[in-house]
Design a protein around this motif. Sequence first.
Motif, PDB file in Angstrom:
ATOM      1  N   THR A  92      40.243   8.041 -25.553  1.00 51.10           N
ATOM      2  CA  THR A  92      38.952   7.893 -26.209  1.00 51.10           C
ATOM      3  C   THR A  92      39.105   7.187 -27.543  1.00 51.10           C
ATOM      4  OG1 THR A  92      39.270  10.101 -27.040  1.00 51.10           O
ATOM      5  CG2 THR A  92      37.907   9.860 -25.110  1.00 51.10           C
ATOM      6  N   ARG A 121      29.666   7.053 -12.645  1.00 52.42           N
ATOM      7  CA  ARG A 121      30.894   7.808 -12.397  1.00 52.42           C
ATOM      8  C   ARG A 121      30.660   8.910 -11.372  1.00 52.42           C
ATOM      9  NH1 ARG A 121      35.211   5.620 -15.408  1.00 52.42           N
ATOM     10  NH2 ARG A 121      34.246   3.602 -15.726  1.00 52.42           N
ATOM     11  N   PHE A 127      41.881  12.295 -15.615  1.00 59.08           N
ATOM     12  CA  PHE A 127      40.926  12.378 -16.711  1.00 59.08           C
ATOM     13  C   PHE A 127      39.494  12.284 -16.195  1.00 59.08           C
ATOM     14  CE2 PHE A 127      38.313  10.249 -19.945  1.00 59.08           C
ATOM     15  CZ  PHE A 127      38.409  11.180 -20.961  1.00 59.08           C
ATOM     16  N   GLU A 128      39.282  11.379 -15.236  1.00 57.10           N
ATOM     17  CA  GLU A 128      37.946  11.186 -14.665  1.00 57.10           C
ATOM     18  C   GLU A 128      37.474  12.449 -13.948  1.00 57.10           C
ATOM     19  OE1 GLU A 128      35.117   9.076 -15.170  1.00 57.10           O
ATOM     20  OE2 GLU A 128      36.821   7.708 -15.191  1.00 57.10           O
ATOM     21  N   ARG A 183      36.257  14.674 -16.634  1.00 61.24           N
ATOM     22  CA  ARG A 183      35.029  14.195 -17.264  1.00 61.24           C
ATOM     23  C   ARG A 183      33.829  14.442 -16.366  1.00 61.24           C
ATOM     24  NH1 ARG A 183      35.094   8.437 -20.077  1.00 61.24           N
ATOM     25  NH2 ARG A 183      35.401   7.714 -17.964  1.00 61.24           N
ATOM     26  N   ARG A 192      31.832   5.509 -22.205  1.00 62.47           N
ATOM     27  CA  ARG A 192      32.898   5.454 -23.210  1.00 62.47           C
ATOM     28  C   ARG A 192      32.414   5.961 -24.560  1.00 62.47           C
ATOM     29  NH1 ARG A 192      36.582   0.206 -22.201  1.00 62.47           N
ATOM     30  NH2 ARG A 192      37.177   0.836 -20.112  1.00 62.47           N
ATOM     31  N   THR A 210      31.076  10.581 -26.549  1.00 64.72           N
ATOM     32  CA  THR A 210      32.239  11.140 -27.241  1.00 64.72           C
ATOM     33  C   THR A 210      32.437  12.613 -26.936  1.00 64.72           C
ATOM     34  OG1 THR A 210      31.449   9.712 -28.993  1.00 64.72           O
ATOM     35  CG2 THR A 210      33.417  10.996 -29.447  1.00 64.72           C
ATOM     36  N   ASN A 250      33.960  13.009 -23.512  1.00 66.48           N
ATOM     37  CA  ASN A 250      35.335  12.524 -23.519  1.00 66.48           C
ATOM     38  C   ASN A 250      36.269  13.490 -24.249  1.00 66.48           C
ATOM     39  OD1 ASN A 250      35.012  10.070 -22.088  1.00 66.48           O
ATOM     40  ND2 ASN A 250      34.033   9.176 -23.887  1.00 66.48           N
ATOM     41  N   ASP A 251      35.799  13.991 -25.390  1.00 67.47           N
ATOM     42  CA  ASP A 251      36.637  14.906 -26.163  1.00 67.47           C
ATOM     43  C   ASP A 251      36.886  16.199 -25.401  1.00 67.47           C
ATOM     44  OD1 ASP A 251      36.672  13.025 -28.076  1.00 67.47           O
ATOM     45  OD2 ASP A 251      35.342  14.047 -29.496  1.00 67.47           O
ATOM     46  N   GLU A 269      39.287  15.575 -22.652  1.00 73.01           N
ATOM     47  CA  GLU A 269      40.604  15.387 -23.265  1.00 73.01           C
ATOM     48  C   GLU A 269      41.217  16.744 -23.661  1.00 73.01           C
ATOM     49  OE1 GLU A 269      42.135  12.336 -23.884  1.00 73.01           O
ATOM     50  OE2 GLU A 269      43.852  13.481 -24.616  1.00 73.01           O
TER      51      GLU A 269
END
Lengths: 423, 251
Positions: free
Chosen positions: A4, A204, B96-97, B100, B118, B121, B124-125, B128
């Motif tokens: 990211t 997605r 990762f996907e 997510r 993207r 955030t 994504n965070d 992650e």
Amino acid sequence: MAITTMTKPASLPLDLAKRYGIWILAAAVMIVLPKIFTSGAALTTMCLMGIMIVFSLSYNMLLGQTGMLSFGHAVYYGLGGFLAVHAMNTIAADRLPIPLPLLPLAGGAMGLLFGIIFGAVSTRRAGTVFAMISLGLGELIASLSLILRGFFGGEEGITANRTKMLTLFGVRFGPQIEVYYLIAAWCFVCIIAMFAFTRTPLGRMCNAVRENPERAEFVGYSTQMVRFIAFCIAGFFAGIAGGLAAINFELMNAVNISGAQSGVVLLMAYIGGVGHFFGPIMGAVLVTLLQVMLSDITGAWMLYFGLIFIMMVMFAPGGMAGLIMLHLPLWQRGTLLRVLPHYAVMAVPCAMGLAGLVLLIEAAHHQLVKAASDGPAMKLAGFAFASNAAPPWIVAAALLGAGLWLGRRWAPRLTAAFAEAAR
Amino acid sequence: MTALALDDLHKSFGATPIIRGVSLEVAKGERHAIIGPNGAGKSTLFHLISGRFPLSSGRISLNGEDITGLKPYEINRRGLSRSFQVTNIFPRLAVFENLRCAVLWQMGYRYSFWHNIRKATDANDRAEAVLQQIGLAERAMMPAGLLTYAEQRALEIGITIAGGAEVVMLDEPTAGMSRSETAHFVALIRKVTEGRTLIMVEHDMGVVFDLADRISVLVYGQIIACDTPVKIRSNKAVQEAYLGQALETEH
Ligand SMILES: Nc1ncnc2c1ncn2[C@@H]1O[C@H](COP(=O)(O)OP(=O)(O)O)[C@@H](O)[C@H]1O
Ligand SMILES: [Mg+2]
């Protein structure tokens, strides 16, 4: 892991070039192409390519991204096109202040509308049931197109005149080159929009639904709703492609909405490769090119198409994009050059086999279709011979057989070389 | 406060009754284990609660709200997330996907096709962070189908907890793992379900007695006992029906 948090760009122009370079390049290619290929035939072909790129990308939103195999995608393309033709006529007759470049939006709206209507029915189920419903709906609309003459114009279809519309900055869109740039602009915008779609939450989740619909339901997503929205958006872009076709041909007829048209778009997406975004673009370009060129050279061109499709399904199910991506690691590792000699050797039996096959098909086609009226004498690649004599058949069989034999003998070495290079 | 309440659940496949009158209340924040012999119906019970199978009869409520007959995604949105005994991931998507995708709905992105993922955030965070927690940071970009068995089990649990559900149900999370992997996982489960309600099916008695506040013993579609680990251990009926063999096979 820096997923990211992107590393800070070295400089802004460099960053921009890296991020948008491919798009700038694509735009440049689209602008320059008609300056290189100036003939009328080339221009017509490129217009068709632009339309088909939009159409096949819209199809791949279903097949490649969401895992929905549709046999009736031409419905949305065709309906969009027919509406655009009618819109052109109405706008011209009533002198409405709507310029031609906006017309594809009308096609898109039509595709979206019917995407919503038919999608509500067909996306309730996935897999085979969905495929069958799409086939049924496709046939239904195709047969309706011959019955509802008011809207579809029967066998002859509906014509329009694009130059009768309001001129925009003095551009009448009479010459094909002006239409080319209109199509190219729409094509460019649609490619970007469809690419952007793959980078959204829904885009997605389309992939997730394709991969494992059950699990998608257990992370909060209705797979039916994901399929439905994807279907509507695909219908919208197919409608835009139809609108562009209406502008390009100034004609829409039953062929544009037929099952055959649905088959062609499947073919394009598949040959190009459904697993990568750019696959259907390549497929649309190649298939259009082949369609135009082969139909000029040979009467058996449909047969060649079928053969290409079968070969692709059997030997390269990832399509052209899949083949390219297969070689990408080799390219990155710098070992691609090591396999090239093996491919060069392989090209010999391939060429032999291909020559034999072409001779076989052409001789058979001549003997079966043309010999009765034109006599057995025929020409192929500069050679003159008779299709009812033994020698051409023997040569064909020998070439084909030798090509296959040599190819099979060389194949293990090629595979080994590839594995070596990929290690 | 009751997180999950089961009221006289029944389930038959054809004429065969598999779940035969299960009632259970799990309190908020409780760690509840379900044990029992193979084929007792533990996974089936999970499928009923999470909406994968329809009930034959009975009522299920989540945080006091009736969820009987709801679709899996509706139940998930109300804050119940589950893992599967047989690994159930998105095999061709990157690790990762996978994570997510598991957080998008709960983060409010729903069916958005107007957000750039993207720039999402928060999603994504979160993905992650879970990636780090389950120890797969090195594998982030690898297709999930290429992970080892233990890594896929870790991802399975990661997907389940990523959305931040209040009630987490794990079906044999440590099955097929080595001793050290199991120990690592128990620590992980303990950590990530802190402050949440956990319901888990588990065969490893060490894990069960270590982790659970209460244990239900399911035998042939019925709960024959439901109590604290200490009392379950000394329960005669349980020992006869199940625990005797289970503890023996442990040694
Ligand atoms: N979909 C199904 N159809 C028919 N029978 C099933 C189905 N799922 C499970 N069963 C049966 O239900 C019983 C309980 O299975 P399961 O819940 O998986 O047991 P456990 O998880 O406790 O080992 C088994 O006898 C199994 O054969
Ligand atoms: Mg089970």
